[in-house]
Scaffold this motif. Sequence first.
Motif, PDB file in Angstrom:
ATOM      1  N   ASP A  47      21.556  -7.797 -27.754  1.00  0.00           N
ATOM      2  CA  ASP A  47      22.692  -8.437 -28.555  1.00  0.00           C
ATOM      3  C   ASP A  47      22.389 -10.130 -28.670  1.00  0.00           C
ATOM      4  N   ASN A  48      21.066 -10.422 -28.859  1.00  0.00           N
ATOM      5  CA  ASN A  48      20.498 -11.432 -28.975  1.00  0.00           C
ATOM      6  C   ASN A  48      20.815 -12.606 -27.956  1.00  0.00           C
ATOM      7  N   ARG A  49      21.240 -12.216 -26.816  1.00  0.00           N
ATOM      8  CA  ARG A  49      21.470 -13.064 -25.807  1.00  0.00           C
ATOM      9  C   ARG A  49      20.054 -13.322 -25.137  1.00  0.00           C
ATOM     10  N   ILE A  50      19.895 -14.509 -24.644  1.00  0.00           N
ATOM     11  CA  ILE A  50      18.542 -14.773 -23.931  1.00  0.00           C
ATOM     12  C   ILE A  50      18.757 -15.035 -22.432  1.00  0.00           C
ATOM     13  N   GLU A  51      18.051 -14.457 -21.548  1.00  0.00           N
ATOM     14  CA  GLU A  51      18.062 -14.479 -20.314  1.00  0.00           C
ATOM     15  C   GLU A  51      16.884 -14.607 -19.646  1.00  0.00           C
ATOM     16  N   ASN A  52      17.114 -15.354 -18.356  1.00  0.00           N
ATOM     17  CA  ASN A  52      15.790 -15.782 -17.575  1.00  0.00           C
ATOM     18  C   ASN A  52      15.772 -15.136 -15.963  1.00  0.00           C
ATOM     19  N   GLU A  53      14.728 -14.733 -15.506  1.00  0.00           N
ATOM     20  CA  GLU A  53      14.632 -14.157 -14.383  1.00  0.00           C
ATOM     21  C   GLU A  53      13.547 -15.088 -13.751  1.00  0.00           C
ATOM     22  N   LYS A  54      13.668 -15.170 -12.615  1.00  0.00           N
ATOM     23  CA  LYS A  54      12.479 -16.248 -11.790  1.00  0.00           C
ATOM     24  C   LYS A  54      12.067 -15.375 -10.463  1.00  0.00           C
ATOM     25  N   PHE A  55      10.948 -15.650 -10.215  1.00  0.00           N
ATOM     26  CA  PHE A  55      10.078 -15.067  -9.267  1.00  0.00           C
ATOM     27  C   PHE A  55       9.176 -16.471  -8.391  1.00  0.00           C
ATOM     28  N   TYR A  56       9.175 -16.250  -7.241  1.00  0.00           N
ATOM     29  CA  TYR A  56       8.072 -17.126  -6.805  1.00  0.00           C
ATOM     30  C   TYR A  56       7.407 -16.406  -5.850  1.00  0.00           C
ATOM     31  N   LEU A  57       5.919 -16.485  -6.284  1.00  0.00           N
ATOM     32  CA  LEU A  57       5.130 -15.720  -5.500  1.00  0.00           C
ATOM     33  C   LEU A  57       4.008 -16.381  -4.675  1.00  0.00           C
ATOM     34  N   MET A  58       3.790 -15.849  -3.370  1.00  0.00           N
ATOM     35  CA  MET A  58       3.029 -16.408  -2.331  1.00  0.00           C
ATOM     36  C   MET A  58       1.816 -15.412  -1.918  1.00  0.00           C
ATOM     37  N   VAL A  59       0.704 -15.744  -1.996  1.00  0.00           N
ATOM     38  CA  VAL A  59      -0.424 -14.708  -1.633  1.00  0.00           C
ATOM     39  C   VAL A  59      -0.976 -15.398  -0.309  1.00  0.00           C
ATOM     40  N   HIS A  60      -1.138 -14.268   0.482  1.00  0.00           N
ATOM     41  CA  HIS A  60      -1.744 -14.596   1.869  1.00  0.00           C
ATOM     42  C   HIS A  60      -2.853 -13.770   2.158  1.00  0.00           C
ATOM     43  N   GLU A  61      -3.856 -14.464   2.718  1.00  0.00           N
ATOM     44  CA  GLU A  61      -5.052 -13.816   3.237  1.00  0.00           C
ATOM     45  C   GLU A  61      -4.809 -12.765   4.502  1.00  0.00           C
ATOM     46  N   PRO A  62      -5.415 -11.813   4.612  1.00  0.00           N
ATOM     47  CA  PRO A  62      -5.417 -10.627   5.687  1.00  0.00           C
ATOM     48  C   PRO A  62      -5.411 -11.543   7.007  1.00  0.00           C
ATOM     49  N   VAL A  63      -4.725 -11.311   8.170  1.00  0.00           N
ATOM     50  CA  VAL A  63      -4.706 -11.855   9.669  1.00  0.00           C
ATOM     51  C   VAL A  63      -6.224 -11.478  10.020  1.00  0.00           C
ATOM     52  N   PRO A  64      -7.057 -12.539  10.372  1.00  0.00           N
ATOM     53  CA  PRO A  64      -8.357 -12.112  10.801  1.00  0.00           C
ATOM     54  C   PRO A  64      -8.186 -11.792  12.382  1.00  0.00           C
ATOM     55  N   PRO A  65      -9.329 -11.117  12.736  1.00  0.00           N
ATOM     56  CA  PRO A  65      -9.307 -10.575  14.090  1.00  0.00           C
ATOM     57  C   PRO A  65      -8.935 -11.512  15.248  1.00  0.00           C
TER      58      PRO A  65
END
Length: 292
Positions: free
Chosen positions: A105-123
């Motif tokens: 219907d020509n409406r404009i909508e936004n969706e937002k995400f925040y991404l956080m990347v982590h390293e594996p837990v070491p030994p």
Amino acid sequence: MKVALFLLLSASLLDVVLATRHKERHAISQSTIHLTTSFDQTPTEVIWKHKTPENAMQIAKMQNGLMIDRLNSRYTLGPNGSDLCIHDVTERDNGFYIAEATLADNRIENEKFYLMVHEPVPPVQILSEVRRNGDQCHITLRSSVPSNASDLSYTWKYRHQDSEYQSIDTAGSTIHKILPLDHNYTEFVCKVHNPVDQKNVSVHIEQCSVKVKTRTRVPIVLFLIIIIITAAVCGVIYWTCSNRSKQGDPENQNLKTSVQDSESTFNNISHGKTNVKMKEEDVELECFEVKS
């Protein structure tokens, strides 16, 4: 001046909106993450953008179900562009992801995400220190990981023999516990985790009297003393033998002199026998001349 101020306020306002109205996602390094929108209509066009404090860029665009633009092959879009898939994520992919959708219907909508990347837990390794103090057993445990990751959390618990685990009220990597000297077999467990991975490690503490570190020092000292005394005795023996070999043994000298005297006597006897034989030959010659 007013335009610059307006743009600055707009950017700050956008940051506030993104910080307060977004969906948070976590991913482990080198994995694949999906960011799925929830638009109430099928979009005819979707533009995905990645925004960090340093930069903002368009990473993919889909129009009428067709991929129009894409930053690189790590980014793929689902049907109608409502789903963004990022492959082989790293910490450089941290930040805000914004989906700008044009609906039917020509409406404009936004969706937002925040991404956080982590390293594996070491030994994880637990370093323990157990010492006796009066009628108490003082236990210090420290969870050690070979990294300086700032997103790690620690959870501790313990139990006596086969009893139920009890949590320890601490959030740090080090704990201190005081137990009676006659405490039973005790197990401590540490869970090191971040939002996407975790490692568990446990350590078993026996009675406090079993782990007195100073008891091992006496045998080591005695062993070192024995080695030093043995080395000194060997050195004296070697020095004595060396001097004796240089000066010579009197018994060997006497024996050598006796051998030399025997050889001289033998030579004299041999020489005497030779003279007697020559005289006998002279007598026989004279007798032959008389007879003639």
